[in-house]
Design an enzyme around this catalytic site. Structure first.
Site, short mmCIF file in Angstrom:
data_model
loop_
_atom_site.label_atom_id
_atom_site.label_comp_id
_atom_site.label_asym_id
_atom_site.label_seq_id
_atom_site.Cartn_x
_atom_site.Cartn_y
_atom_site.Cartn_z
N LYS A 133 -13.91 132.30 -4.41
CA LYS A 133 -13.48 132.07 -3.03
C LYS A 133 -14.66 132.28 -2.08
O LYS A 133 -15.55 133.06 -2.38
CB LYS A 133 -12.37 133.05 -2.63
CG LYS A 133 -11.09 132.89 -3.41
CD LYS A 133 -10.05 133.91 -2.94
CE LYS A 133 -8.74 133.67 -3.69
NZ LYS A 133 -7.70 134.64 -3.29
N HIS A 190 -2.44 124.65 1.06
CA HIS A 190 -2.75 125.84 1.84
C HIS A 190 -2.19 125.79 3.25
O HIS A 190 -2.55 126.60 4.10
CB HIS A 190 -4.26 126.10 1.87
CG HIS A 190 -4.86 126.00 0.49
ND1 HIS A 190 -4.51 126.85 -0.51
CD2 HIS A 190 -5.74 125.11 -0.05
CE1 HIS A 190 -5.14 126.52 -1.62
NE2 HIS A 190 -5.88 125.46 -1.36
N GLY A 227 -7.90 128.66 4.04
CA GLY A 227 -7.46 127.28 3.85
C GLY A 227 -7.93 126.63 2.56
O GLY A 227 -7.94 125.41 2.45
N LYS A 234 -13.64 138.46 4.01
CA LYS A 234 -12.75 138.82 2.89
C LYS A 234 -13.37 139.90 2.02
O LYS A 234 -12.66 140.78 1.54
CB LYS A 234 -12.49 137.59 2.03
CG LYS A 234 -11.42 136.69 2.59
CD LYS A 234 -11.05 135.61 1.58
CE LYS A 234 -9.99 134.72 2.19
NZ LYS A 234 -9.76 133.51 1.43
N ARG A 293 -3.39 139.05 14.21
CA ARG A 293 -2.75 138.33 15.32
C ARG A 293 -1.26 138.18 15.01
O ARG A 293 -0.82 138.54 13.92
CB ARG A 293 -3.35 136.93 15.43
CG ARG A 293 -3.23 136.19 14.10
CD ARG A 293 -3.61 134.75 14.15
NE ARG A 293 -4.03 134.27 12.83
CZ ARG A 293 -3.24 133.89 11.86
NH1 ARG A 293 -1.92 133.91 12.01
NH2 ARG A 293 -3.71 133.49 10.69
N HIS A 348 3.09 134.25 -2.33
CA HIS A 348 2.39 134.75 -1.15
C HIS A 348 3.41 135.57 -0.37
O HIS A 348 4.34 135.03 0.20
CB HIS A 348 1.86 133.56 -0.34
CG HIS A 348 1.33 133.93 1.02
ND1 HIS A 348 0.15 133.42 1.51
CD2 HIS A 348 1.80 134.75 1.98
CE1 HIS A 348 -0.05 133.91 2.71
NE2 HIS A 348 0.93 134.72 3.02
C1 MV4 Z 1 -5.27 132.98 -5.37
C2 MV4 Z 1 -4.54 132.27 -6.36
C3 MV4 Z 1 -4.49 132.81 -7.62
N1 MV4 Z 1 -5.15 133.96 -7.89
N2 MV4 Z 1 -5.91 134.13 -5.70
C4 MV4 Z 1 -5.86 131.69 -1.58
C5 MV4 Z 1 -5.80 130.98 -0.30
C6 MV4 Z 1 -4.44 130.46 -0.32
N3 MV4 Z 1 -4.22 129.42 0.62
C7 MV4 Z 1 -4.29 130.04 -1.75
N4 MV4 Z 1 -4.94 131.02 -2.47
C8 MV4 Z 1 -4.78 131.36 -3.76
N5 MV4 Z 1 -5.38 132.53 -4.12
C9 MV4 Z 1 -5.85 134.56 -6.94
N6 MV4 Z 1 -6.51 135.69 -7.25
C10 MV4 Z 1 -3.91 131.08 -6.00
C11 MV4 Z 1 -4.05 130.61 -4.71
C12 MV4 Z 1 -3.49 129.30 -4.47
C13 MV4 Z 1 -4.18 128.14 -4.95
C14 MV4 Z 1 -5.37 128.21 -5.64
C15 MV4 Z 1 -6.03 127.07 -6.10
C16 MV4 Z 1 -5.48 125.81 -5.87
C17 MV4 Z 1 -4.29 125.70 -5.18
C18 MV4 Z 1 -3.62 126.86 -4.71
C19 MV4 Z 1 -2.42 126.74 -4.03
C20 MV4 Z 1 -1.77 127.88 -3.58
C21 MV4 Z 1 -2.32 129.15 -3.81
#
Ligand code: MV4
Length: 669
Positions: free
Chosen positions: A159, A236, A165, A117, A293, A209
């Site tokens: 992250k 996720h 995930g 990433k 993919r 997303h």
């Molecule tokens: C984020 C985010 C908010 N801000 N990135 C990354 C992996 C994907 N499965 C979820 N991700 C997220 N990335 C930024 N800069 C919010 C999520 C996110 C999330 C984050 C923490 C806890 C639960 C989540 C559920 C969906 C999305």
């Protein structure tokens, strides 16, 4: 097409999906199978199949030597990796090349470039693609992160650089929490990915997303095929995806599309790829990662573009130029995909295993409804692989019509034998905010209680069908007994309610969630009068040709299907399943055992955490223990109010399926 024989290095629905297109293009297909998949659908649909090893994926679908040997032995000249398994493994792409096989995917260097990433973000930044403000540098000390975080402003999200995930992810809302969050994220990243590098980003509130499908050929052309909104996810795991994204206008689509194409060109991409963006409430979007993919959710793009993405992949692998330029790509209507999983929403979405004793999907019509599946009735959902049963994809002229069609199609799915999320998906399709397109990645978390309640709703019509089914079954049994006894006219075999001391009336009891429904049955003419919930309705019915019931209930001609399984009746009348427990004295043994509180492992796994201590009093629903199985965490909760008598395992212990984890004593029945 110079590809003549294609090895499909995958299983399940995606293997079947790839075979379908290859066959249409005149390409011979070779399936591979593990010992668990000898009888699987993907094996049956391919022209040839090769065994590649034992059931665990590590020893079969993830075994590069076994796959290369299968390709060589079957005379394949190309390999399609599908998604998951080895699809983003650059080493596998290398091994294919070295064996003289064409890998249907991007160059290994592109896979590698997007594997980290941090590196991907750095690359994107350099080519002018917007990225979330943050820090993704090599310096990994706490100081570097503290400095970056001061610059970005709280809240921030940590992250794992190698991540995915949600593993290794931590939200940090104040400076005091940063050091501890970094430490625990680092530990989790190391154990999950064997790589403890982290990055930090501005944490966006309720993001969406949105991902762009891109395609590039080996002549240097690259285009995009619009976006997919994959915001409806749970922990996720994507659940529902759609195209186009609700509320995204053509100008924003073009900007995002250009950014995605720039990303592809920056790494010399070839083939199908997906550039994931995170979009905030204002519509501003930022690069998240690139998947090198074909994606699970590619069918929604196919439905709105009218293109076959697997055909495009094969043509690009074959060295052909893209058939369309950007301005020839037309998006039409709206498509939504719902993923049907073998999991139990009522038990924390615990994956479910077992035989699919009954399986019917809505009819496909090539335009409005598509079902991609790798299983058929009688197949087993095992612990070894992903618990997805099918993808249901609908298309219609606009989003409202597509949502309505999705709800209808989900209502027509009939799955018996494993717990599944069809009713939960149906509840999403019927939810107001979803219908209004007001979705983000926290949609399910926000509405979970409401969605779980909605999927349990009972209705009088299905209850009447359950009663009619029981009565028809009894009549059939009595007829069979009579014809066996040699005295078909014996009064003991009559099913019209004639019984000594019964005065032609009786009561059926059906369990409906926590309640028991009583249905009084009076025999009336060639049917019955059913009494329940204060109403009294005339009913008649017969079994139809394909196992369904045709009935007249309260004056309406209706049809439904009722399947008896595991002490329950599953009623399907076009609006999803309604389940009723059969009040059968023979079933009592099982119920008693449940009450005495043997809480056993639903599948093999590892105990992650024990949340209670022996002797502790708990309320119904209290989490007792967390188990890790099938790569997911499952919480074992108290089935009733009661007391934990004994704990049989500790954190870190491996348990076999059926192992008694805790001894539990209910305080009241
Ligand atoms: C984020 C985010 C908010 N801000 N990135 C990354 C992996 C994907 N499965 C979820 N991700 C997220 N990335 C930024 N800069 C919010 C999520 C996110 C999330 C984050 C923490 C806890 C639960 C989540 C559920 C969906 C999305």
């Amino acid at each position: 097409m110079t590809i003549r024989t294609l090895l499909v290095a995958n299983r399940g629905e995606i293997a079947c999906r790839i075979v379908r297109t290859a066959r249409r293009l005149g390409i011979r297909t070779v399936a591979v199978y593990s010992e668990a998949d000898r009888q699987a659908l993907h094996v049956a649909v391919a022209d040839e199949a090769r065994a590649i090893g034992p059931a665990p994926a590590r020893e079969s679908y993830l075994s590069i030597p076994a796959l290369i040997a299968a390709a060589r032995d079957s005379g394949a000249d190309a390999v399609h990796p599908g998604y998951g398994f080895l699809s983003e493994n650059a080493g596998f792409a290398d091994a294919c090349r070295e064996a003289g096989l064409s890998f249907v995917g991007p160059p290994p260097a592109a896979i590698r470039a997007m594997g980290s990433k941090s590196e991907a973000k750095a690359l994107m930044e350099k080519s002018g693609v917007p990225v979330v403000p943050g820090y993704h540098g090599a310096e990994q000390g706490a100081k570097a992160f503290a400095r970056a975080t001061e610059r970005i402003g709280y809240p921030v999200l940590i992250k794992a650089s190698a991540g995915g995930g949600g593993r290794g992810m931590r939200i940090v809302r104040a400076p005091g929490e940063l050091a501890a969050a970094l430490e625990s994220a680092r530990r989790e990243a190391e154990s999950a990915f064997g790589d403890d590098r982290l990055l930090v980003e501005k944490y966006l509130d309720r993001p969406r997303h949105i991902e762009i499908q891109i395609f590039a050929d080996s002549q240097g052309h690259a285009i995009h095929l619009g976006e997919r909104d994959c915001s409806i996810q749970r922990r996720h795991q994507k659940v529902i995806e759609e195209a186009p994204a609700p509320g995204l206008d053509a100008a924003r689509r073009a900007t995002m599309g250009q950014a995605a194409v720039a990303a592809a060109k920056a790494i010399g991409y070839v083939g199908a790829g997906t550039v994931e963006f995170i979009a905030d409430r204002s519509g501003a979007f930022h690069f998240m990662e690139m998947n090198t993919r074909l994606q699970v959710e590619h069918p929604v793009t196919e439905m709105v573009t009218g293109l076959d993405l697997v055909e495009w992949q094969l043509r690009v692998a074959n060295g052909e130029a893209l058939a369309l330029t950007q301005d020839q790509v037309r998006l039409s209507g709206h498509a939504i995909e719902a993923r049907l999983y073998a999991e139990d929403p009522a038990r924390g979405f615990l994956p479910s295993t077992g035989r699919l004793v009954h399986l019917r999907f809505p009819a496909e019509d090539g335009r409005h409804v598509r079902v991609d599946t790798g299983v058929r009735a009688g197949d087993e959902v095992s612990v070894h692989y992903d618990p997805m049963i099918a993808k249901l994809v609908v298309w219609d002229r606009d989003r409202d019509s597509a949502v309505a069609r999705l709800a209808r199609a989900l209502g027509e799915c009939e799955i018996v034998g494993v717990a599944n999320n069809a009713a939960f998906l149906g509840a999403i399709a019927a939810q107001r905010d979803f219908a209004a397109g007001e979705t983000d990645t926290f949609f399910i978390a926000r509405h979970e209680a409401e969605l779980l309640a909605a999927q349990r709703e009972s209705d009088p019509q299905s209850l009447a069908f359950a009663a009619v089914f029981v009565l028809l079954e009894r009549a059939r049994e009595a007829e069979e007994a009579a014809s066996r006894s040699g005295d078909p006219h014996s009064p003991w075999h009559r099913t019209d309610g004639w019984r000594m001391n019964h005065a032609g009336s009786r009561t059926l009891r059906l369990g409906d969630g926590e309640q028991t429904r009583e249905i009084t049955v009076a025999y009336e003419g060639d049917g019955w009068r059913l009494g329940f919930g204060g109403a009294s309705v005339p009913a008649r019915g017969r079994f139809g040709a394909d196992g369904g019931i045709e009935a007249e209930i309260d004056g309406a001609r209706l049809s439904a299907r009722v399947v008896r399984h595991g002490g329950e009746l599953h009623v399907f009348a076009g609006r999803g399943v309604r389940r009723y427990a059969i009040d059968d004295p023979l079933a009592l043994g099982g119920a008693l055992e449940k009450d005495s509180g043997r809480l056993s492992a639903p599948m093999p796994g590892k105990v992650l955490k024990v949340l209670v201590s022996a002797g502790q009093e708990v309320r119904r629903g209290t989490p007792l223990l967390v188990l890790e199985a099938m790569k997911m965490e499952h919480t074992i909760a108290a089935p009733k109010d009661g007391r934990v008598k004994e704990i049989r395992f500790a954190a870190g212990d491996q348990v076999v399926e059926g192992a008694e984890l805790l001894v539990f004593e209910a305080t009241a029945p």
